[in-house]
Each structure stands twice: as C-alpha cells, then as structure tokens.
Design a protein around this motif. Sequence first.
Motif, PDB file in Angstrom:
ATOM      1  N   GLU A  68       2.564 -30.908  -1.488  1.00  0.00           N
ATOM      2  CA  GLU A  68       2.216 -29.553  -1.907  1.00  0.00           C
ATOM      3  C   GLU A  68       0.852 -29.128  -1.377  1.00  0.00           C
ATOM      4  OE1 GLU A  68       4.313 -28.693  -6.165  1.00  0.00           O
ATOM      5  OE2 GLU A  68       2.641 -30.106  -6.170  1.00  0.00           O
ATOM      6  N   THR A  69       0.033 -30.073  -1.010  1.00  0.00           N
ATOM      7  CA  THR A  69      -1.343 -29.750  -0.600  1.00  0.00           C
ATOM      8  C   THR A  69      -1.423 -29.235   0.830  1.00  0.00           C
ATOM      9  OG1 THR A  69      -1.760 -32.023   0.148  1.00  0.00           O
ATOM     10  CG2 THR A  69      -2.243 -31.516  -2.155  1.00  0.00           C
ATOM     11  N   ALA A  70      -0.412 -29.526   1.663  1.00  0.00           N
ATOM     12  CA  ALA A  70      -0.431 -29.076   3.054  1.00  0.00           C
ATOM     13  C   ALA A  70       0.970 -29.128   3.642  1.00  0.00           C
ATOM     14  CB  ALA A  70      -1.372 -29.953   3.886  1.00  0.00           C
ATOM     15  N   PHE A  71       1.297 -28.150   4.508  1.00  0.00           N
ATOM     16  CA  PHE A  71       2.579 -28.152   5.193  1.00  0.00           C
ATOM     17  C   PHE A  71       2.574 -29.196   6.308  1.00  0.00           C
ATOM     18  CE2 PHE A  71       3.607 -23.527   4.078  1.00  0.00           C
ATOM     19  CZ  PHE A  71       4.641 -23.894   3.238  1.00  0.00           C
ATOM     20  N   PRO A  72       3.636 -30.001   6.419  1.00  0.00           N
ATOM     21  CA  PRO A  72       3.757 -30.877   7.596  1.00  0.00           C
ATOM     22  C   PRO A  72       4.201 -30.050   8.803  1.00  0.00           C
ATOM     23  CG  PRO A  72       5.689 -31.105   6.212  1.00  0.00           C
ATOM     24  CD  PRO A  72       4.749 -30.190   5.473  1.00  0.00           C
ATOM     25  N   ASN A  73       3.912 -30.503   9.989  1.00  0.00           N
ATOM     26  CA  ASN A  73       4.306 -29.799  11.213  1.00  0.00           C
ATOM     27  C   ASN A  73       5.737 -30.192  11.574  1.00  0.00           C
ATOM     28  OD1 ASN A  73       4.632 -28.660  13.721  1.00  0.00           O
ATOM     29  ND2 ASN A  73       2.749 -29.481  14.595  1.00  0.00           N
ATOM     30  N   ILE A  74       6.705 -29.394  11.078  1.00  0.00           N
ATOM     31  CA  ILE A  74       8.121 -29.713  11.317  1.00  0.00           C
ATOM     32  C   ILE A  74       8.886 -28.495  11.843  1.00  0.00           C
ATOM     33  CG2 ILE A  74       8.296 -31.624   9.685  1.00  0.00           C
ATOM     34  CD1 ILE A  74       9.329 -29.674   7.593  1.00  0.00           C
ATOM     35  N   GLY A  75       8.154 -27.534  12.409  1.00  0.00           N
ATOM     36  CA  GLY A  75       8.804 -26.372  13.013  1.00  0.00           C
ATOM     37  C   GLY A  75       9.209 -25.307  12.014  1.00  0.00           C
ATOM     38  N   LEU A  76      10.274 -24.577  12.345  1.00  0.00           N
ATOM     39  CA  LEU A  76      10.746 -23.496  11.479  1.00  0.00           C
ATOM     40  C   LEU A  76      11.549 -24.057  10.298  1.00  0.00           C
ATOM     41  CD1 LEU A  76      11.925 -20.890  14.141  1.00  0.00           C
ATOM     42  CD2 LEU A  76      10.022 -20.603  12.538  1.00  0.00           C
ATOM     43  N   ASP A 133       6.949 -20.883   9.852  1.00  0.00           N
ATOM     44  CA  ASP A 133       6.733 -21.624  11.090  1.00  0.00           C
ATOM     45  C   ASP A 133       5.621 -22.643  10.853  1.00  0.00           C
ATOM     46  OD1 ASP A 133       6.472 -22.598  13.616  1.00  0.00           O
ATOM     47  OD2 ASP A 133       5.698 -20.735  14.514  1.00  0.00           O
ATOM     48  N   THR A 134       6.023 -23.854  10.490  1.00  0.00           N
ATOM     49  CA  THR A 134       5.026 -24.887  10.166  1.00  0.00           C
ATOM     50  C   THR A 134       4.345 -25.456  11.400  1.00  0.00           C
ATOM     51  OG1 THR A 134       6.672 -26.666  10.195  1.00  0.00           O
ATOM     52  CG2 THR A 134       6.311 -25.536   8.091  1.00  0.00           C
ATOM     53  N   SER A 135       4.858 -25.112  12.587  1.00  0.00           N
ATOM     54  CA  SER A 135       4.188 -25.568  13.806  1.00  0.00           C
ATOM     55  C   SER A 135       2.929 -24.757  14.103  1.00  0.00           C
ATOM     56  CB  SER A 135       5.144 -25.491  15.005  1.00  0.00           C
ATOM     57  OG  SER A 135       5.496 -24.138  15.261  1.00  0.00           O
ATOM     58  N   SER A 136       2.776 -23.634  13.386  1.00  0.00           N
ATOM     59  CA  SER A 136       1.598 -22.789  13.569  1.00  0.00           C
ATOM     60  C   SER A 136       0.408 -23.380  12.815  1.00  0.00           C
ATOM     61  CB  SER A 136       1.875 -21.377  13.050  1.00  0.00           C
ATOM     62  OG  SER A 136       0.677 -20.642  12.907  1.00  0.00           O
ATOM     63  N   ALA A 137      -0.649 -23.703  13.542  1.00  0.00           N
ATOM     64  CA  ALA A 137      -1.863 -24.254  12.928  1.00  0.00           C
ATOM     65  C   ALA A 137      -2.467 -23.260  11.946  1.00  0.00           C
ATOM     66  CB  ALA A 137      -2.874 -24.628  14.011  1.00  0.00           C
ATOM     67  N   GLU A 138      -2.363 -21.969  12.281  1.00  0.00           N
ATOM     68  CA  GLU A 138      -2.918 -20.932  11.415  1.00  0.00           C
ATOM     69  C   GLU A 138      -2.163 -20.867  10.092  1.00  0.00           C
ATOM     70  OE1 GLU A 138      -5.549 -18.077  10.152  1.00  0.00           O
ATOM     71  OE2 GLU A 138      -5.649 -19.353  11.943  1.00  0.00           O
ATOM     72  N   THR A 139      -0.831 -20.989  10.156  1.00  0.00           N
ATOM     73  CA  THR A 139      -0.009 -20.975   8.946  1.00  0.00           C
ATOM     74  C   THR A 139      -0.355 -22.163   8.048  1.00  0.00           C
ATOM     75  OG1 THR A 139       1.816 -19.837  10.037  1.00  0.00           O
ATOM     76  CG2 THR A 139       2.348 -21.093   8.053  1.00  0.00           C
ATOM     77  N   ARG A 140      -0.463 -23.339   8.659  1.00  0.00           N
ATOM     78  CA  ARG A 140      -0.802 -24.536   7.882  1.00  0.00           C
ATOM     79  C   ARG A 140      -2.194 -24.418   7.271  1.00  0.00           C
ATOM     80  NH1 ARG A 140       1.080 -27.099  12.527  1.00  0.00           N
ATOM     81  NH2 ARG A 140      -0.986 -28.032  12.912  1.00  0.00           N
ATOM     82  N   LYS A 141      -3.110 -23.829   8.001  1.00  0.00           N
ATOM     83  CA  LYS A 141      -4.479 -23.637   7.518  1.00  0.00           C
ATOM     84  C   LYS A 141      -4.499 -22.673   6.333  1.00  0.00           C
ATOM     85  CE  LYS A 141      -9.106 -22.209   9.056  1.00  0.00           C
ATOM     86  NZ  LYS A 141      -9.883 -21.688  10.214  1.00  0.00           N
ATOM     87  N   MET A 142      -3.728 -21.588   6.445  1.00  0.00           N
ATOM     88  CA  MET A 142      -3.680 -20.593   5.360  1.00  0.00           C
ATOM     89  C   MET A 142      -3.094 -21.196   4.086  1.00  0.00           C
ATOM     90  SD  MET A 142      -2.479 -17.143   7.391  1.00  0.00           S
ATOM     91  CE  MET A 142      -2.149 -16.278   5.851  1.00  0.00           C
ATOM     92  N   TYR A 143      -2.022 -22.000   4.251  1.00  0.00           N
ATOM     93  CA  TYR A 143      -1.406 -22.609   3.077  1.00  0.00           C
ATOM     94  C   TYR A 143      -2.349 -23.617   2.420  1.00  0.00           C
ATOM     95  CZ  TYR A 143       1.580 -25.174  -0.055  1.00  0.00           C
ATOM     96  OH  TYR A 143       2.091 -25.757  -1.180  1.00  0.00           O
ATOM     97  N   ALA A 144      -3.020 -24.441   3.230  1.00  0.00           N
ATOM     98  CA  ALA A 144      -3.965 -25.423   2.687  1.00  0.00           C
ATOM     99  C   ALA A 144      -5.077 -24.729   1.919  1.00  0.00           C
ATOM    100  CB  ALA A 144      -4.534 -26.281   3.818  1.00  0.00           C
ATOM    101  N   ALA A 145      -5.556 -23.586   2.457  1.00  0.00           N
ATOM    102  CA  ALA A 145      -6.611 -22.823   1.787  1.00  0.00           C
ATOM    103  C   ALA A 145      -6.115 -22.249   0.459  1.00  0.00           C
ATOM    104  CB  ALA A 145      -7.090 -21.696   2.698  1.00  0.00           C
TER     105      ALA A 145
END
Length: 290
Positions: free
Chosen positions: A213-221, A236-248
């Motif tokens: 729950e703390t961060a999205f893994p990079n596994i694509g769409l 789109d979990t491959s997006s670094a920006e998306t993963r960064k936004m979710y972690a924040a």
Amino acid sequence: MDTKEILKRVKRIELKSKRKASNLFMGEYHSSFKGRGMIFSEVRPYQYGDDVRNIDWNKTARYSEPYVKVFEEERELTMYLLIDVSESGNFGTRKQIKMETIAEIAASLAFSATTYNDKVGLVLYTDQIEKFIPPKKGKQHVLRIVREIISFEPKSKKTDLAVTLEQFMKYARRKSNVFIISDFIDSSDYDKPLRVASKKHDITGLRIYDEKETAFPNIGLVNVQDQETGEIRLIDTSSAETRKMYAAYYHELDKRYHAIFKKNNAGSLSIRSDQDYVHPLLNYFKSHRF
C-alpha cells in the motif's frame, strides 16, 4: 464462512494471541494503565520509609506506637476495542490480510486485560457503529469478541471515524482505555471528535498497513479498484511520476493520522500487517504511561 471454520480460526487466534500476551504484554499492560484510584487496604505498624501522612493517629494513640494506613491501587479498568471492519481491511499481499492482523492484536490486548480482571468492550465500525458489545470480564467474553471480529459481515464498505467517535461517546460514559485499530484510510475529519473523546478517555490508534500500500510496483498498466467505493481506474504503474504521486499521497495519509492523534494527546502507532506486532506494542507500552 461456516461455523466450523469460524471456531477453528478463533482457536488458532486464541492460542497465538494468549502466548504473545503472556510472554510480553502482561507486565507492561499492568504498569502502563493506571487504575481508577487508591482504596484502603489495612492498618499495620509503621515501618521505616512509610509516608508519615498515612499515620493512623487514633490507633497510634491507643497502642502508644505508630501505625499507618495502607492503600492499594484500585485496578479494575475498562478497555474498549474500536475495530474498523470496512472493506479496505480485506487487503493483503503477504502472509495475511490486514483484518487477520487486526484480529490477533485485538485478541492479545483483550487477553492481557482479562488477566487483570479488567473489562473489555467491542465496537465494530465502518461509516457508523455496526455492532456494540458492552464491556465484560472473562475468557469466554474475549473469545466472543474474537469470534465477532473474524465473522462479522458489515452492512457498509466505507469508513467514517468521525461519526463513529461521536456515536461511541454516547455509549462510553466511564473513563476507559480505548484502542482504535484500523488502516486509517479515512477521509473523514475526525480531528474534533477525537479531541472530545480524548478529554475523557485514554486513546491509542493502531494503524495496520500492508507493505504494497505504501508504493505502486512497476508492473505496467493495471486496473486498480477502491475497495470501499468500488471505483475502478486504469493506472500506468510504469510511470515514475504516477508512482511518485501515489507514494506522496500515502505518506501524507500516514502523516495526517499521526499528527491528528498527537495534537489531541492520543497515542499512535503504525504496524505492518506481515511483521511481528509484539515488539512495536511492547516498546509503545514502555514509553507511554496512561
């Protein structure tokens, strides 16, 4: 879940939580939570180091030697377990879902309390109180609490701690030790209700979370569903920006929870669902005296 499976799970949680409670929690539970006051125990001859303010002057005069009144702590306490049974608790990516960890922690706390003859009450909540079990003593009562936690089927999937605390204050008239056990994925403004409740009760929040729950893994769409609203979104979990936004977002959620509890003089602790909860709780008890 059929009755046989429920009883099997209750027994498994009982054995696991009683062992953990007896090994670690007992002494810390007893010393962390104070009784309601001091009650008279006996009168005995004065001993070196006794408080002179406790001298029984009538008996001292009668026997021509000093006697003191002895008082002891009135131990009986009441504990309430406020358990979040909303849909987000049924999530887990490691050895068990969050709700199973919540049940184990609740059972450990309840068995610790009943060892000292304290009463334990239960509140199961979502966006309102769905079930209230008044405080009672004894092992059978604790087993009923465990059974209710693991078998209860809530009417709502959502969470609202603010409404729950407002309703809870109508039930709990007497000062109690209150543990709110939840993942605190809750958008309600529970700041004011918590402030009101913490003026009367000693409150501790236990936030149970899953590692993923703390961060999205990079596994694509992937399609991601909100368990409480049912909303599905393509991410789109491959997006670094998306993963960064979710972690924040998740960091802010955790930060908000701790800040609100600290602001209102309530204790707070975060425990990962796949890790041992004993030592975090033990350290918490050692550093907090209620």
